[in-house]
Write a protein that holds these residues in place. Structure first.
Motif, PDB file in Angstrom:
ATOM      1  N   PRO A  35       0.821  -1.215   0.000  1.00  0.00           N
ATOM      2  CA  PRO A  35       0.000   0.000   0.000  1.00  0.00           C
ATOM      3  C   PRO A  35       0.857   1.268   0.000  1.00  0.00           C
ATOM      4  N   PRO A  36       0.326   2.367  -0.512  1.00  0.00           N
ATOM      5  CA  PRO A  36       1.062   3.636  -0.484  1.00  0.00           C
ATOM      6  C   PRO A  36       1.372   4.059   0.950  1.00  0.00           C
ATOM      7  N   LYS A  37       2.486   4.774   1.110  1.00  0.00           N
ATOM      8  CA  LYS A  37       2.821   5.258   2.456  1.00  0.00           C
ATOM      9  C   LYS A  37       1.803   6.290   2.931  1.00  0.00           C
ATOM     10  N   PHE A  38       1.218   7.032   2.005  1.00  0.00           N
ATOM     11  CA  PHE A  38       0.125   7.937   2.369  1.00  0.00           C
ATOM     12  C   PHE A  38      -1.187   7.157   2.224  1.00  0.00           C
ATOM     13  N   SER A  39      -1.456   6.315   3.213  1.00  0.00           N
ATOM     14  CA  SER A  39      -2.681   5.517   3.244  1.00  0.00           C
ATOM     15  C   SER A  39      -3.082   5.333   4.703  1.00  0.00           C
ATOM     16  N   ALA A  93      -0.414   5.137   8.573  1.00  0.00           N
ATOM     17  CA  ALA A  93       0.768   5.337   7.735  1.00  0.00           C
ATOM     18  C   ALA A  93       0.868   6.779   7.251  1.00  0.00           C
ATOM     19  N   TYR A  94      -0.274   7.395   6.889  1.00  0.00           N
ATOM     20  CA  TYR A  94      -0.206   8.763   6.371  1.00  0.00           C
ATOM     21  C   TYR A  94       0.310   9.741   7.423  1.00  0.00           C
ATOM     22  N   ALA A  95       0.001   9.469   8.704  1.00  0.00           N
ATOM     23  CA  ALA A  95       0.487  10.346   9.772  1.00  0.00           C
ATOM     24  C   ALA A  95       1.999  10.226   9.919  1.00  0.00           C
ATOM     25  N   ASP A 112       5.029  13.084   8.968  1.00  0.00           N
ATOM     26  CA  ASP A 112       6.085  13.439   9.923  1.00  0.00           C
ATOM     27  C   ASP A 112       7.464  13.010   9.439  1.00  0.00           C
ATOM     28  N   ASN A 113       7.530  12.550   8.180  1.00  0.00           N
ATOM     29  CA  ASN A 113       8.798  12.118   7.572  1.00  0.00           C
ATOM     30  C   ASN A 113       9.461  10.981   8.344  1.00  0.00           C
TER      31      ASN A 113
END
Length: 305
Positions: free
Chosen positions: A122-126, A135-137, A141-142
């Motif tokens: 899955p995308p890291k922004f999910s 994951a998106y949080a 926060d890098n």
């Protein structure tokens, strides 16, 4: 003492043709308010930028959500080649660029590797959870983290058109848990040119499609009026893929109390998951065994005697 939820005890489905912009949760909230419903939920999140079928369940229909979530779904999406973004869509920051562009033949040749039973990261922004965090949080926060690959069934993935060298329109039919953004990312990687999603539309989900969907404008126009109920589809439509088991009056009463109930007619085989019907309404979902429906999910809709 807990607060009692206010609203009407209504049950059914409202199928929204979601516009780009609002979150799926915001759409559910709008429908619940407009219908004056006590309870509502949705069967499968669409990203804010995505459009198309968002199935909103009201009342006891929320108990049938898993049967829509597990059903096949179809998406039409546009991929932009030559750029990789950190979100795998056009909302994100471009993090890598390529000069190469694939031909239509290149794209078609790559598609079979993305059909059937595949694995997908899955995308890291999910909304995937990593040690209890979304994951998106973590991505915002890098934070440095990895997401494990997940199985996905892709029934079909086809090139629909190639408007220009930079873009391609594809259509995918897949099972639950699929990320179209990940397909675009991985397809771009396989073609050596990078890629991300620029438009995404869910064209159908299980028994629901855009032809039987309504717009948010229609919902707002009819909000709080008696006419809005005509937009609602029955609870039972979500159970189309399950055999029906007709219950006797005593069986319906027993099932309504969470106990096994007598089945008078069904095409199901012993051990099958079925939905129990009395006077045409779904009153429970469970297992058919020994001439009885053994409920595991009771819908509080047994008609009064």
């Amino acid at each position: 003492m807990g607060r009692t939820k206010k609203g009407r005890d209504i049950s059914g489905w409202i199928i929204i043709d979601k516009p780009a912009g609002p979150t799926s949760t915001a759409v559910v909230g709008k429908v619940r308010w407009a219908m004056g419903a006590k309870k509502a939920g949705h069967a499968g999140t669409l990203d804010p930028a995505a459009t198309g079928v968002l199935a909103v369940a009201l009342g006891e229909a929320t108990k049938t959500i898993p049967f829509i979530t597990d059903a096949l779904k179809a998406y039409r999406f546009t991929v932009r080649w030559g750029q990789v973004t950190n979100t795998d869509d056009a909302e994100g920051e471009v993090i890598e660029e390529f000069a190469q562009r694939p031909s239509a033949d290149d794209i078609r040749a790559a598609l079979p590797a993305f059909t059937g039973d595949i694995t997908q990261v899955p995308p890291k922004f999910s909304a995937v959870k990593i040690d209890g965090e979304r994951a998106y949080a973590l991505a915002r926060d890098n934070e440095d983290f990895e997401i494990a690959a997940r199985p996905l069934y892709v029934e079909a993935l086809d090139l629909i058109e190639q408007p220009d060298a930079d873009t391609a329109v594809l259509e995918m039919t897949c099972g639950k848990g699929g990320y179209v953004r990940a397909i675009a990312r991985d397809l771009g990687a396989a073609l050596g040119c990078g890629g991300h999603v620029v438009t995404l539309r869910r064209i159908w989900s299980g028994p629901f499609d855009t032809e039987n969907a309504v717009t948010l404008e229609q919902i707002e126009e009819l909000a709080k009026t008696p006419e809005i109920d005509a937009l609602m589809q029955p609870v039972e439509i979500a159970l189309d893929d399950l055999p029906q088991a007709r219950l006797s009056p005593a069986g319906a009463k027993a099932v309504g109390n969470g106990n096994p109930g007598e089945v008078t007619f069904t095409d199901a085989m012993p051990g099958d998951t079925v939905w129990g019907a009395w006077q045409g309404q779904a009153v429970a979902i469970g297992t058919y065994l020994g001439g009885m429906l053994h409920p595991n999910r009771v819908l509080n809709r047994t008609p009064a005697e």
